[in-house]
Design a protein around this motif. Structure first.
Motif, PDB file in Angstrom:
ATOM      1  N   LYS A  28       1.874   9.361  -6.126  1.00 24.30           N
ATOM      2  CA  LYS A  28       2.424  10.708  -5.901  1.00 24.30           C
ATOM      3  C   LYS A  28       3.490  11.044  -6.932  1.00 24.30           C
ATOM      4  O   LYS A  28       3.520  12.140  -7.483  1.00 24.30           O
ATOM      5  CB  LYS A  28       3.015  10.818  -4.491  1.00 24.30           C
ATOM      6  N   GLU A  29       4.378  10.078  -7.192  1.00 23.19           N
ATOM      7  CA  GLU A  29       5.455  10.288  -8.160  1.00 23.19           C
ATOM      8  C   GLU A  29       4.900  10.502  -9.561  1.00 23.19           C
ATOM      9  O   GLU A  29       5.312  11.423 -10.274  1.00 23.19           O
ATOM     10  CB  GLU A  29       6.390   9.080  -8.135  1.00 23.19           C
ATOM     11  N   LEU A  30       3.964   9.659  -9.960  1.00 21.02           N
ATOM     12  CA  LEU A  30       3.370   9.780 -11.290  1.00 21.02           C
ATOM     13  C   LEU A  30       2.607  11.092 -11.428  1.00 21.02           C
ATOM     14  O   LEU A  30       2.727  11.790 -12.440  1.00 21.02           O
ATOM     15  CB  LEU A  30       2.449   8.591 -11.574  1.00 21.02           C
ATOM     16  N   ARG A  31       1.842  11.453 -10.406  1.00 23.58           N
ATOM     17  CA  ARG A  31       1.084  12.701 -10.433  1.00 23.58           C
ATOM     18  C   ARG A  31       2.037  13.900 -10.605  1.00 23.58           C
ATOM     19  O   ARG A  31       1.785  14.808 -11.396  1.00 23.58           O
ATOM     20  CB  ARG A  31       0.256  12.853  -9.166  1.00 23.58           C
ATOM     21  N   ALA A  32       3.155  13.903  -9.883  1.00 23.34           N
ATOM     22  CA  ALA A  32       4.127  14.996  -9.956  1.00 23.34           C
ATOM     23  C   ALA A  32       4.772  15.079 -11.344  1.00 23.34           C
ATOM     24  O   ALA A  32       4.918  16.171 -11.907  1.00 23.34           O
ATOM     25  CB  ALA A  32       5.197  14.820  -8.881  1.00 23.34           C
ATOM     26  N   GLU A  33       5.146  13.936 -11.902  1.00 21.49           N
ATOM     27  CA  GLU A  33       5.779  13.937 -13.215  1.00 21.49           C
ATOM     28  C   GLU A  33       4.803  14.357 -14.315  1.00 21.49           C
ATOM     29  O   GLU A  33       5.165  15.080 -15.237  1.00 21.49           O
ATOM     30  CB  GLU A  33       6.397  12.571 -13.523  1.00 21.49           C
ATOM     31  N   LEU A  34       3.579  13.895 -14.225  1.00 21.65           N
ATOM     32  CA  LEU A  34       2.574  14.300 -15.210  1.00 21.65           C
ATOM     33  C   LEU A  34       2.289  15.792 -15.106  1.00 21.65           C
ATOM     34  O   LEU A  34       2.111  16.464 -16.124  1.00 21.65           O
ATOM     35  CB  LEU A  34       1.289  13.487 -15.027  1.00 21.65           C
ATOM     36  N   ALA A  35       2.254  16.316 -13.889  1.00 19.82           N
ATOM     37  CA  ALA A  35       2.010  17.745 -13.698  1.00 19.82           C
ATOM     38  C   ALA A  35       3.100  18.578 -14.366  1.00 19.82           C
ATOM     39  O   ALA A  35       2.818  19.635 -14.943  1.00 19.82           O
ATOM     40  CB  ALA A  35       1.909  18.077 -12.217  1.00 19.82           C
ATOM     41  N   LYS A  36       4.336  18.104 -14.318  1.00 23.37           N
ATOM     42  CA  LYS A  36       5.435  18.812 -14.992  1.00 23.37           C
ATOM     43  C   LYS A  36       5.193  18.915 -16.493  1.00 23.37           C
ATOM     44  O   LYS A  36       5.645  19.851 -17.137  1.00 23.37           O
ATOM     45  CB  LYS A  36       6.761  18.101 -14.745  1.00 23.37           C
ATOM     46  N   ALA A  37       4.490  17.922 -17.036  1.00 25.59           N
ATOM     47  CA  ALA A  37       4.168  17.909 -18.464  1.00 25.59           C
ATOM     48  C   ALA A  37       2.826  18.574 -18.736  1.00 25.59           C
ATOM     49  O   ALA A  37       2.328  18.557 -19.856  1.00 25.59           O
ATOM     50  CB  ALA A  37       4.151  16.474 -18.979  1.00 25.59           C
ATOM     51  N   GLY A  38       2.211  19.154 -17.696  1.00 26.49           N
ATOM     52  CA  GLY A  38       0.927  19.833 -17.866  1.00 26.49           C
ATOM     53  C   GLY A  38      -0.260  18.899 -17.942  1.00 26.49           C
ATOM     54  O   GLY A  38      -1.319  19.267 -18.445  1.00 26.49           O
ATOM     55  N   ILE A  39      -0.109  17.695 -17.441  1.00 26.71           N
ATOM     56  CA  ILE A  39      -1.180  16.702 -17.491  1.00 26.71           C
ATOM     57  C   ILE A  39      -1.691  16.436 -16.088  1.00 26.71           C
ATOM     58  O   ILE A  39      -0.914  16.102 -15.190  1.00 26.71           O
ATOM     59  CB  ILE A  39      -0.693  15.392 -18.139  1.00 26.71           C
ATOM     60  N   ILE A  40      -2.999  16.585 -15.909  1.00 26.79           N
ATOM     61  CA  ILE A  40      -3.629  16.289 -14.628  1.00 26.79           C
ATOM     62  C   ILE A  40      -4.667  15.205 -14.859  1.00 26.79           C
ATOM     63  O   ILE A  40      -5.542  15.344 -15.714  1.00 26.79           O
ATOM     64  CB  ILE A  40      -4.292  17.550 -14.039  1.00 26.79           C
ATOM     65  N   LEU A  41      -4.557  14.136 -14.102  1.00 30.14           N
ATOM     66  CA  LEU A  41      -5.516  13.035 -14.189  1.00 30.14           C
ATOM     67  C   LEU A  41      -6.286  12.970 -12.878  1.00 30.14           C
ATOM     68  O   LEU A  41      -5.799  12.409 -11.886  1.00 30.14           O
ATOM     69  CB  LEU A  41      -4.801  11.702 -14.435  1.00 30.14           C
ATOM     70  N   PRO A  42      -7.492  13.530 -12.832  1.00 27.97           N
ATOM     71  CA  PRO A  42      -8.264  13.507 -11.587  1.00 27.97           C
ATOM     72  C   PRO A  42      -8.547  12.098 -11.077  1.00 27.97           C
ATOM     73  O   PRO A  42      -8.680  11.892  -9.877  1.00 27.97           O
ATOM     74  CB  PRO A  42      -9.570  14.210 -11.956  1.00 27.97           C
ATOM     75  N   ALA A 101       0.831  -1.200   0.000  1.00 28.91           N
ATOM     76  CA  ALA A 101       0.000   0.000   0.000  1.00 28.91           C
ATOM     77  C   ALA A 101       0.866   1.251   0.000  1.00 28.91           C
ATOM     78  O   ALA A 101       0.592   2.209  -0.736  1.00 28.91           O
ATOM     79  CB  ALA A 101      -0.931  -0.002   1.207  1.00 28.91           C
ATOM     80  N   GLU A 102       1.921   1.255   0.793  1.00 29.42           N
ATOM     81  CA  GLU A 102       2.820   2.404   0.835  1.00 29.42           C
ATOM     82  C   GLU A 102       3.503   2.618  -0.513  1.00 29.42           C
ATOM     83  O   GLU A 102       3.605   3.741  -0.997  1.00 29.42           O
ATOM     84  CB  GLU A 102       3.874   2.177   1.921  1.00 29.42           C
ATOM     85  N   GLU A 103       3.957   1.535  -1.127  1.00 26.69           N
ATOM     86  CA  GLU A 103       4.601   1.620  -2.437  1.00 26.69           C
ATOM     87  C   GLU A 103       3.630   2.161  -3.490  1.00 26.69           C
ATOM     88  O   GLU A 103       3.987   3.002  -4.322  1.00 26.69           O
ATOM     89  CB  GLU A 103       5.121   0.249  -2.864  1.00 26.69           C
ATOM     90  N   ALA A 104       2.401   1.687  -3.456  1.00 31.17           N
ATOM     91  CA  ALA A 104       1.401   2.147  -4.424  1.00 31.17           C
ATOM     92  C   ALA A 104       1.093   3.632  -4.225  1.00 31.17           C
ATOM     93  O   ALA A 104       0.987   4.388  -5.200  1.00 31.17           O
ATOM     94  CB  ALA A 104       0.128   1.315  -4.304  1.00 31.17           C
ATOM     95  N   GLU A 105       0.960   4.073  -2.977  1.00 30.83           N
ATOM     96  CA  GLU A 105       0.702   5.489  -2.704  1.00 30.83           C
ATOM     97  C   GLU A 105       1.869   6.357  -3.174  1.00 30.83           C
ATOM     98  O   GLU A 105       1.664   7.425  -3.758  1.00 30.83           O
ATOM     99  CB  GLU A 105       0.443   5.702  -1.219  1.00 30.83           C
ATOM    100  N   ASP A 106       3.100   5.900  -2.937  1.00 28.50           N
ATOM    101  CA  ASP A 106       4.279   6.633  -3.403  1.00 28.50           C
ATOM    102  C   ASP A 106       4.313   6.715  -4.928  1.00 28.50           C
ATOM    103  O   ASP A 106       4.668   7.744  -5.505  1.00 28.50           O
ATOM    104  CB  ASP A 106       5.562   5.981  -2.888  1.00 28.50           C
ATOM    105  N   ALA A 107       3.950   5.613  -5.577  1.00 30.17           N
ATOM    106  CA  ALA A 107       3.936   5.593  -7.043  1.00 30.17           C
ATOM    107  C   ALA A 107       2.923   6.582  -7.595  1.00 30.17           C
ATOM    108  O   ALA A 107       3.193   7.278  -8.581  1.00 30.17           O
ATOM    109  CB  ALA A 107       3.628   4.182  -7.550  1.00 30.17           C
TER     110      ALA A 107
END
Length: 68
Positions: free
Chosen positions: A18-32, A10-16
């Motif tokens: 967060k990481e994916l959300r941050a990287e996508l945001a850098k590319a201007g992509i938000i996935l609600p 569960a911790e690994e999935a939550e970290d993943a």
């Protein structure tokens, strides 16, 4: 032992997420809808999956472009 494994999963999935959300945001992509799959959380020994469904065709194309 199984409870510890589930907690780590569960911790690994939550970290993943967060990481994916941050990287996508850098590319201007938000996935609600980006988050943990609720069905995989209710198993006897949860090891959640990351869910990122329900995106528009335009967002899907932008994701593909980032991948390239």
């Amino acid at each position: 032992m199984e409870a510890r494994h589930s907690a780590l999963c569960a911790e690994e999935a939550e970290d993943a997420v967060k990481e994916l959300r941050a990287e996508l945001a850098k590319a201007g992509i938000i996935l609600p809808s980006l988050g943990l799959d609720p069905v995989s959380l209710v198993r006897e020994a949860p090891c959640p999956l990351v869910e990122s469904v329900r995106r528009s065709p335009g967002t899907a194309r932008r994701l593909a472009a980032v991948r390239r």
